[in-house]
Motif scaffolding. Sequence first.
Motif, mmCIF file in Angstrom:
data_model
loop_
_atom_site.group_PDB
_atom_site.id
_atom_site.type_symbol
_atom_site.label_atom_id
_atom_site.label_comp_id
_atom_site.label_asym_id
_atom_site.label_seq_id
_atom_site.Cartn_x
_atom_site.Cartn_y
_atom_site.Cartn_z
ATOM 1 N N LEU A 1 24.523 66.228 24.285
ATOM 2 C CA LEU A 1 25.950 66.069 24.548
ATOM 3 C C LEU A 1 26.500 67.364 25.140
ATOM 4 C CD1 LEU A 1 28.565 64.353 24.237
ATOM 5 C CD2 LEU A 1 28.859 65.452 22.001
ATOM 6 N N LEU A 2 27.229 67.253 26.231
ATOM 7 C CA LEU A 2 27.832 68.414 26.878
ATOM 8 C C LEU A 2 29.283 68.530 26.416
ATOM 9 C CD1 LEU A 2 26.494 67.773 30.499
ATOM 10 C CD2 LEU A 2 25.462 69.201 28.716
ATOM 11 N N PRO A 3 29.633 69.574 25.671
ATOM 12 C CA PRO A 3 31.016 69.693 25.184
ATOM 13 C C PRO A 3 32.014 69.964 26.301
ATOM 14 C CG PRO A 3 29.737 71.646 24.603
ATOM 15 C CD PRO A 3 28.767 70.656 25.147
ATOM 16 N N TRP A 4 31.535 70.546 27.423
ATOM 17 C CA TRP A 4 32.419 70.877 28.543
ATOM 18 C C TRP A 4 31.652 70.728 29.845
ATOM 19 C CZ3 TRP A 4 31.401 75.048 31.876
ATOM 20 C CH2 TRP A 4 32.374 75.262 32.857
ATOM 21 N N VAL A 5 32.337 70.159 30.855
ATOM 22 C CA VAL A 5 31.780 70.032 32.202
ATOM 23 C C VAL A 5 32.899 70.345 33.185
ATOM 24 C CG1 VAL A 5 30.645 68.527 33.886
ATOM 25 C CG2 VAL A 5 30.183 68.220 31.450
ATOM 26 N N SER A 6 32.584 71.101 34.233
ATOM 27 C CA SER A 6 33.589 71.385 35.252
ATOM 28 C C SER A 6 33.824 70.125 36.087
ATOM 29 C CB SER A 6 33.138 72.530 36.158
ATOM 30 O OG SER A 6 32.123 72.106 37.049
ATOM 31 N N ALA B 1 35.109 55.395 21.574
ATOM 32 C CA ALA B 1 36.188 54.647 20.925
ATOM 33 C C ALA B 1 35.838 54.255 19.495
ATOM 34 C CB ALA B 1 36.503 53.396 21.733
ATOM 35 N N SER B 2 34.549 54.317 19.129
ATOM 36 C CA SER B 2 34.125 53.873 17.805
ATOM 37 C C SER B 2 33.799 55.015 16.854
ATOM 38 C CB SER B 2 32.898 52.962 17.932
ATOM 39 O OG SER B 2 33.181 51.838 18.727
ATOM 40 N N SER B 3 34.076 56.253 17.261
ATOM 41 C CA SER B 3 33.778 57.388 16.383
ATOM 42 C C SER B 3 34.837 58.468 16.538
ATOM 43 C CB SER B 3 32.396 57.967 16.720
ATOM 44 O OG SER B 3 32.453 58.745 17.904
ATOM 45 N N GLN B 4 34.710 59.507 15.751
ATOM 46 C CA GLN B 4 35.625 60.643 15.813
ATOM 47 C C GLN B 4 34.969 61.832 16.514
ATOM 48 O OE1 GLN B 4 38.862 60.364 14.890
ATOM 49 N NE2 GLN B 4 38.315 58.224 14.520
ATOM 50 N N THR C 1 35.240 55.241 25.687
ATOM 51 C CA THR C 1 34.132 54.426 26.169
ATOM 52 C C THR C 1 33.192 54.138 24.999
ATOM 53 O OG1 THR C 1 32.358 54.337 27.815
ATOM 54 C CG2 THR C 1 32.887 56.504 26.915
ATOM 55 N N ASP C 2 31.950 53.696 25.306
ATOM 56 C CA ASP C 2 31.020 53.324 24.239
ATOM 57 C C ASP C 2 29.951 54.381 23.994
ATOM 58 O OD1 ASP C 2 29.718 52.959 26.615
ATOM 59 O OD2 ASP C 2 28.967 50.954 26.179
ATOM 60 N N VAL C 3 30.101 55.585 24.568
ATOM 61 C CA VAL C 3 29.191 56.697 24.297
ATOM 62 C C VAL C 3 30.018 57.888 23.822
ATOM 63 C CG1 VAL C 3 27.429 55.958 25.937
ATOM 64 C CG2 VAL C 3 29.276 57.440 26.718
ATOM 65 N N ASP C 4 29.340 58.877 23.224
ATOM 66 C CA ASP C 4 30.051 59.995 22.602
ATOM 67 C C ASP C 4 30.634 60.988 23.599
ATOM 68 O OD1 ASP C 4 29.715 59.097 20.042
ATOM 69 O OD2 ASP C 4 27.936 60.306 19.626
ATOM 70 N N GLY C 5 30.279 60.870 24.865
ATOM 71 C CA GLY C 5 30.783 61.797 25.870
ATOM 72 C C GLY C 5 29.837 61.830 27.051
ATOM 73 N N VAL C 6 29.801 62.972 27.736
ATOM 74 C CA VAL C 6 28.915 63.166 28.877
ATOM 75 C C VAL C 6 27.662 63.890 28.386
ATOM 76 C CG1 VAL C 6 28.684 64.185 31.177
ATOM 77 C CG2 VAL C 6 30.908 63.300 30.417
ATOM 78 N N PHE C 7 26.495 63.382 28.776
ATOM 79 C CA PHE C 7 25.231 63.930 28.305
ATOM 80 C C PHE C 7 24.444 64.555 29.454
ATOM 81 C CE2 PHE C 7 26.388 61.269 24.832
ATOM 82 C CZ PHE C 7 25.690 61.716 23.717
#
Length: 420
Positions: free
Chosen positions: A191-196, A231-234, A173-179
Amino acid sequence: MSALVQKYGGSSLRTLDHVRRAAERTARSWRDGSAVAVVVSARGSRTDDLLRLAADVGAAGSSRELDQLLAVGESESAALMALALDRLGVPAISLTGPQAGIHTTDRHGDALISRIEALRVRKALDAGRVAVVTGFQGLDGSGDIATLGRGGSDTTAVALAAQLRASACEIYTDVDGVFSADPRILPAARLLPWVSPGVMAEMAFAGARVLHTRCIELAAMEGVEVRVRNASSQSPGTTVVEREDVRPLETRRAVVAVTHDTDVARVLVHCREIRHDLAPDVFAVLADCGTVVDLVARSGPYESEFRMGFTVKRSQAEPVRTALHELTAGFGGGVHFDENVGKVSVVGMGLLSRPEYAARLMAALAGAGIPTSWISTSQMRISVIVPRERTVEAVETLHREFHLDGHEPTDIASARSGIA
């Protein structure tokens, strides 16, 4: 060879440069040895453009012909993606939903995936090709294309990953993940590295727009690991999966995120001096309209006036409004719609077991001078209705109140001190 499913949303394919970058990422996964299936959405605003075209010729509501038209957007994306992969030396084949063996129920515009017979997808993967599948669509019982509704490409990707027993489903998507809140309105969001999956499903339902609710529910049922990435970053993004946590339960953060939704209408149904219980009729109307409701409350069985309140999506309010007016008119009642509202929610685990959390939420909003009306509580979500123009302020207030811009507490003492 383990299978990997990647899904690219419309923002990730907006321009041809975006398509090429997505193809390059897929090519790297393919060259690393994965059997890759890709699910694509329509590019950019393509679906909205097609809806405007349909409106210009007088189309109203979901129909077979509208689904025929909307399916064009994903077909375009799939063919372009396959061509871009071929250009990179990666053999690829584009498949529509029906060609990929995706079968749906017969409800145009909001169909459900009933089964997947992924024979052509498996054949392509076994031959070393990347299978590029159109999201959002499948074949109904009449042999026609049926679309899955907005966000349906996420559901397609998870369903295909489950069918292929893929190692993971990567959603780009266009964001780094779930915040912890929408970073577009709150830069302090974390940024949340893990979510149930359970928490993620509640976040999606309550307004988080990163993932569609149905795809997370399906992922939880099928045990599919979902990874949300930019999609635009690592950036490693966010992983949505159940996991064993080695830390004691009492020290976990109870509130994980604050979400908001301004696509909300507050509905009040009322009839005076009525002996007939209208609640079953009201819910039947909502079901016929395919409308999801939240924050439901109603009058008791010994009251002479029937009153029932709930929230629905503002974008879906018109057919509900018409149907409810027709229902209540026969009983001398009426319906009031308030569209100048927003819904703000704190989402986490064990919230009912911690009554102080609802108290903190209400006190924080009152302290900020933000009026509240209806409230709903559950173990995983506390939602409250606020004036629409104060929604962002309410998000900021609750994000501060629950210290979501900081790190989780690491011991019981700090957890009990309120930093959670």
